[in-house]
Design a protein around this motif. Structure first.
Motif, PDB file in Angstrom:
ATOM      1  N   SER A 109       0.929  -1.168   0.119  1.00  0.00           N
ATOM      2  CA  SER A 109      -0.058  -0.001   0.028  1.00  0.00           C
ATOM      3  C   SER A 109       0.737   1.159   0.056  1.00  0.00           C
ATOM      4  N   SER A 110       2.306   1.372   0.456  1.00  0.00           N
ATOM      5  CA  SER A 110       2.979   2.350   0.600  1.00  0.00           C
ATOM      6  C   SER A 110       3.523   2.643  -0.909  1.00  0.00           C
ATOM      7  N   ARG A 111       3.573   1.548  -1.618  1.00  0.00           N
ATOM      8  CA  ARG A 111       4.069   1.916  -2.975  1.00  0.00           C
ATOM      9  C   ARG A 111       5.461   2.449  -2.912  1.00  0.00           C
ATOM     10  N   ALA A 112       6.395   2.097  -2.208  1.00  0.00           N
ATOM     11  CA  ALA A 112       7.490   2.577  -1.864  1.00  0.00           C
ATOM     12  C   ALA A 112       8.584   2.193  -2.903  1.00  0.00           C
ATOM     13  N   GLN A 150       6.921  -5.565   1.955  1.00  0.00           N
ATOM     14  CA  GLN A 150       6.648  -5.099   0.532  1.00  0.00           C
ATOM     15  C   GLN A 150       7.742  -6.023  -0.230  1.00  0.00           C
TER      16      GLN A 150
END
Lengths: 253, 201
Positions: free
Chosen positions: A52-55, A62
């Motif tokens: 969800s953070s799409r880091a 992730q």
């Protein structure tokens, strides 16, 4: 109650939670259904919330999601070539579903979805069905080349074709029984050894002393079972890739 | 051994008479299961009465799973990976551009340095030439002065020599006059002078 503990098969019993009957056929929501839904929720939830953070620089969780993505993508690319990548969602779903179901099954008192032959057989049929449908849709009768390996002398050809047909027909069986039997046998073995610990533990000092051995076995087997849980999901995915390769390249033996 | 009750209870919803017989078989079946994992009818994974329900719920859950994976999860992770490779490529481009700029700056600096060196060399050469010319001019001036002095000295020497030679004439005349007077008693001054002059020549 003691008997309940030592019975290694009780864990595979399907219990109805919400009885449903449609047209005289039993479609009840059972503990098996519950854990299928749990598998769905856990796997999708994990993949969704860890990304969800799409880091750009990923965190640990992730990384796990991205690694599973790249792991399956490279497996499929190696197994079935770049044309096979259209099956990526299917292979990824199969792998994640089986892996999650196997891992959930390792939690005590949890039901193991993949220890039911009908479930693994349905998944295997889904794979073989996809291979057949796509193979005939894409190549027509050329798909039958899959049974005719190139470079075989004419005399041997009938024999080889017969063997190829039998091996093709046995694929859904081997695919499903491999996963089912591994999960079933592993859980039974675990339960049996854990049962020894409980039974011996009630027999006083000597019993407690004797319970150490099965206790060690149980711990070791638990580790082994985690390995098997991953390995069987991996094997199922790898074989799926191989079978899909036949559908994509029927002549490519 | 007590499991029969529990097991039977769990499956009593079936509620058929065959079930009692089936429940009775559970133990033999589980006994076999230890060795080969084989069984028939009532061994739970082979209990066909659960197949329809399991298939339905598998189809629902796996179907939903497949849809969510292919429509939500995979595009999401693929997008993240793509964005990352894009970022990395962009950063690499930036780095390459910065390097090119640095290289250009180094080249310009080296060019300036070479120009400055050349200019310095030119200035030094000019200075050297000027110094050389000045030295040559000074030397020429000194030489000219010395030549003048030498000329003047030679002139003086010539004067002195002429004067001395003239004196020599006078002395010769006087001596000749004296000699002549002694010999002949008298002497004409003019004749003697002419004679001396003639001899001196």
């Amino acid at each position: 109650m003691a008997g309940d503990k030592v019975d290694p098969v009780h864990q595979f019993v399907v219990n109805k939670i919400v009885p449903i009957e449609i047209g005289g056929i039993d479609f009840s929501f059972t503990n098996a259904s519950l854990f299928m839904v749990a598998t769905l929720v856990v796997a999708v939830g994990f993949l969704y919330f860890t990304t969800s953070s799409r880091a750009v620089v990923p965190g640990r969780l992730q990384s796990v999601s991205e690694m599973s993505y790249e792991f399956i993508a490279s497996m499929l690319r190696e197994g079935a070539g770049s044309h096979g990548m259209k099956f990526f969602p299917m292979v990824f779903s199969l792998f994640m579903f089986i892996l999650t179901a196997n891992m959930l099954g390792m939690i005590p008192y949890f039901f193991t979805v993949t220890s039911q032959i009908i479930v693994t057989f349905a998944l295997a049929l889904f794979v073989i069905g996809t291979v057949l449908v796509y193979g005939f849709y894409k190549h027509g009768f050329g798909f039958l080349n899959v049974f005719v390996p190139s470079g075989v002398p004419g005399i041997l050809l009938p024999l080889v074709v017969a063997i190829e047909v039998i091996s093709f027909l046995s694929r859904p069986i081997s695919l499903s029984v491999r996963l089912f039997a591994n999960m079933l046998a592993g859980h039974i073995t675990l339960k049996v050894f854990a049962g020894f610990v409980a039974t011996l533990g009630t027999m006083g000092a000597v019993g407690i002393g004797g319970a150490i051995l099965p206790m060690i076995m149980t711990v070791a087997l638990t580790g082994l079972e985690f390995l098997v849980a991953f390995l069987q999901a991996y094997v199922f995915a790898v074989l799926t890739c191989m079978y899909l390769n036949d559908a994509v390249h029927p002549g490519g033996h | 051994m007590f499991v029969t009750a529990a097991y039977a209870q769990s499956t009593t919803t079936e509620g058929t008479e065959t079930h009692d017989a089936a429940a009775g078989e559970v133990h033999t079946e589980t006994g076999v299961a230890h060795e080969g994992g084989h069984g028939s009818g009532v061994f739970p994974p082979f209990d066909q009465s659960t197949f329809a329900s399991q298939l339905l719920w598998l189809a629902i859950s796996f179907g939903l799973f497949y849809v969510l994976i292919s429509k939500v999860i995979l595009p999401r992770i693929g997008g993240i990976l793509e964005a990352r490779s894009g970022t990395i490529a962009r950063d690499l481009d930036d780095a390459a551009r910065s390097k090119a700029e640095a290289d250009a700056a180094i080249a310009a600096y080296e060019q300036d340095l070479a120009a400055a060196k050349a200019k310095g060399n030119a200035i030094a050469g000019e200075a050297r030439e000027a110094a050389k010319a000045k030295a040559a001019a000074e030397r020429a001036a000194v030489e000219a002065e010395l030549n003048d002095k030498i000329t003047a000295a030679e002139v003086r020497i010539a004067d002195i020599k002429a004067k001395a030679l003239a004196d020599v004439g006078a002395i010769a005349e006087e001596t000749a006059a004296a000699v002549v007077e002694q010999l002949i008693g008298k002497a004409s001054k003019a004749e003697i002078a002419a004679a001396v002059k003639a001899t001196a020549k």
